[in-house]
Scaffold this motif. Structure first.
Motif, PDB file in Angstrom:
ATOM      1  N   GLN A   1      -6.840   1.557  -2.551  1.00  0.00           N
ATOM      2  CA  GLN A   1      -5.847   0.485  -2.512  1.00  0.00           C
ATOM      3  C   GLN A   1      -6.246  -0.598  -1.514  1.00  0.00           C
ATOM      4  O   GLN A   1      -6.202  -1.788  -1.812  1.00  0.00           O
TER       5      GLN A   1
ATOM      6  N   ARG B   1       1.866   8.945   4.301  1.00  0.00           N
ATOM      7  CA  ARG B   1       1.127   9.431   5.453  1.00  0.00           C
ATOM      8  C   ARG B   1       0.529   8.284   6.257  1.00  0.00           C
ATOM      9  O   ARG B   1       0.496   8.305   7.485  1.00  0.00           O
ATOM     10  N   LEU B   2       0.056   7.263   5.529  1.00  0.00           N
ATOM     11  CA  LEU B   2      -0.527   6.105   6.216  1.00  0.00           C
ATOM     12  C   LEU B   2       0.517   5.406   7.084  1.00  0.00           C
ATOM     13  O   LEU B   2       0.244   5.042   8.232  1.00  0.00           O
TER      14      LEU B   2
ATOM     15  N   ILE C   1       0.864  -1.184   0.000  1.00  0.00           N
ATOM     16  CA  ILE C   1       0.000   0.000   0.000  1.00  0.00           C
ATOM     17  C   ILE C   1       0.897   1.230   0.000  1.00  0.00           C
ATOM     18  O   ILE C   1       1.798   1.360   0.828  1.00  0.00           O
ATOM     19  N   ASP C   2       0.618   2.124  -0.936  1.00  0.00           N
ATOM     20  CA  ASP C   2       1.504   3.255  -1.174  1.00  0.00           C
ATOM     21  C   ASP C   2       0.927   4.538  -0.593  1.00  0.00           C
ATOM     22  O   ASP C   2       0.079   5.176  -1.205  1.00  0.00           O
ATOM     23  N   SER C   3       1.366   4.901   0.610  1.00  0.00           N
ATOM     24  CA  SER C   3       0.954   6.160   1.227  1.00  0.00           C
ATOM     25  C   SER C   3       1.878   6.464   2.395  1.00  0.00           C
ATOM     26  O   SER C   3       1.787   5.843   3.451  1.00  0.00           O
TER      27      SER C   3
ATOM     28  N   ARG D   1       1.137   7.425  10.229  1.00  0.00           N
ATOM     29  CA  ARG D   1       0.062   7.311  11.221  1.00  0.00           C
ATOM     30  C   ARG D   1       0.039   5.933  11.868  1.00  0.00           C
ATOM     31  O   ARG D   1      -0.256   5.786  13.049  1.00  0.00           O
ATOM     32  N   LEU D   2       0.337   4.916  11.067  1.00  0.00           N
ATOM     33  CA  LEU D   2       0.386   3.548  11.589  1.00  0.00           C
ATOM     34  C   LEU D   2       1.463   3.445  12.659  1.00  0.00           C
ATOM     35  O   LEU D   2       1.223   2.938  13.768  1.00  0.00           O
TER      36      LEU D   2
ATOM     37  N   PHE E   1      -7.093   6.848  12.710  1.00  0.00           N
ATOM     38  CA  PHE E   1      -5.782   7.295  12.243  1.00  0.00           C
ATOM     39  C   PHE E   1      -5.732   8.797  11.968  1.00  0.00           C
ATOM     40  O   PHE E   1      -4.831   9.281  11.273  1.00  0.00           O
TER      41      PHE E   1
END
Ligand SMILES: [Mn+2]
Ligand SMILES: [Mn+2]
Ligand SMILES: [Mn+2]
Ligand SMILES: [Mn+2]
Lengths: 221, 221
Positions: free
Chosen positions: B103, A111-112, A107-109, A115-116, B90
């Motif tokens: 995604q 920011r994600l 998964i390409d983010s 946050r994770l 999140f």
DNA sequence: TGAAAAGATTAGGCAAATCTAATCATTATG
DNA sequence: CATAATGATTAGATTTGCCTAATCTTTTCA
């Protein structure tokens, strides 16, 4: 455009294999790891070489460039963060998360991932004891003492596993050998290198050499 | 094997378009939605027809079979659950989650979806007010009253949006028109169908017809 | 109602990622 | 050290998902 999912998988495989083959990773071993035939791997190596993700000289074996290693570590970071998330917050067992993380790692983010990491409290190790690279790709190198190296009478703490297969993980779980468990080596059988151990308040148990050499430990004290 | 990511995207697109074109979805509209040229879409429709995911008669337009609808609803369920997760846990804003959910919706693990749903407390609506299909694909049909249908002097609660673009969502956020906000229609300007509204304890504000017809509301009482 | 326009499909091609079969290079061994 | 075994690459093909150009079908409207 960034690397494809396939390219990411190759770079991750090369990164892992390079720890055992530092002078150059063999085409065959990449194929074995990713379940691909050698010609498929050769094709991709040429392509990854063209893109400057690896150093590739025909018939010699490959090594990652800085850029290739950066990408590999980013994928490994995401894989281990997601595994941690699934175990700590979604009630998964340590033997159930690998396949899902194999998908989530792509998964390409940015920011994600941030946050994770924050949500998890910036963990340093995943559910299998593997170190998690930080956002700059820095990874703490892990000592490599395995349970078979512990002498009779000594104690050690289980801090990781070398075999990540469901079968092995389920077996360890079934005999209460999980992360952070303290193990005492009661006896060493020279004949087959098996050992007798005691963990927690469970009864003594015999572990084969195959098992003990796949358990990473930290000596007590 | 299950449907590919590409096939899932087509089925989801056809599902959404079928709400506006119930007699059969046009090739062109699928292409417009997915940014694909018509021949690309024609090819895939033949393939989806062969697999019995859609009913396809050349030049007529397509409709989903039960199996096709089942798959579409599964993807929509995952999309909306992940959006809910990202906003509720999140710290993402409602205008930031769509692309990441595009995604995540393709991650293939029934158990993961189960745990996600449970973790979220089995939510019925996503951050944009869209209903979330349950594990059997049952989705509550939503009434379709938009803010432009509310008469002068009446109050309504914002329960959803028809336009999911970042631009629209950011605009609504900027004027404090978010989910569950109560809005009173102070005046209706016949000339351009714009309206004057009051929300919360903010000052009165004029909304264009283009804006008001993209806001889904529920009448008060 | 019969062009013209709009929309859809077919024909032909390309890139990515895979395969098998054939060939080439390196390594191991009698 | 010559050659057999092992490993790697090249050649040629397939599938998926996409494209442009050409053709066909349906709809619109003068
Ligand atoms: Mn793993
Ligand atoms: Mn792990
Ligand atoms: Mn969305
Ligand atoms: Mn949504």
């Amino acid at each position: 455009m960034g690397p494809s999912k396939t390219e990411e998988d190759y770079l991750k495989a090369i990164y892992k294999l390079s720890k055992v083959q530092p002078k150059g990773v063999a085409t065959k071993s990449i194929g074995d790891l990713l379940n691909l035939k050698p010609p498929t791997v050769s094709d991709m190596l040429r392509k990854l070489g063209d893109k400057k993700f690896i150093k590739y000289a025909k018939y010699k074996g490959v090594t990652l460039t800085n850029e290739g290693e950066r990408i590999a570590l980013k994928i490994i970071r995401k894989h281990r963060l997601w595994e941690t998330f699934l175990v700590d917050h979604f009630k998964f067992k340590w033997d159930e998360v690998h396949d899902i993380a194999e998908q989530l790692e792509h998964i390409d983010s940015a920011r994600l991932v941030e946050r994770l990491d924050e949500f998890l409290g910036f963990p340093k190790f995943d559910p299998h004891g593997d170190p998690i690279p930080d956002k700059d790709g820095v990874i703490v190198p892990r000592h490599d003492i395995t349970l078979d190296q512990i002498k009779k009478g000594q104690k050690a703490v289980l801090v990781g596993v070398k075999d990540h297969s469901t079968e092995f993980l389920k077996y360890l779980e079934s005999i209460s050998l999980t992360l952070d468990t303290e193990v005492k080596v009661i006896n060493v059988i020279n004949y087959d290198k098996s050992i007798v151990v005691k963990a927690g308040n469970h009864s003594e148990r015999n572990l084969s050499f195959q098992v003990s050499k796949n358990i990473i430990v930290q000596r007590n004290q």
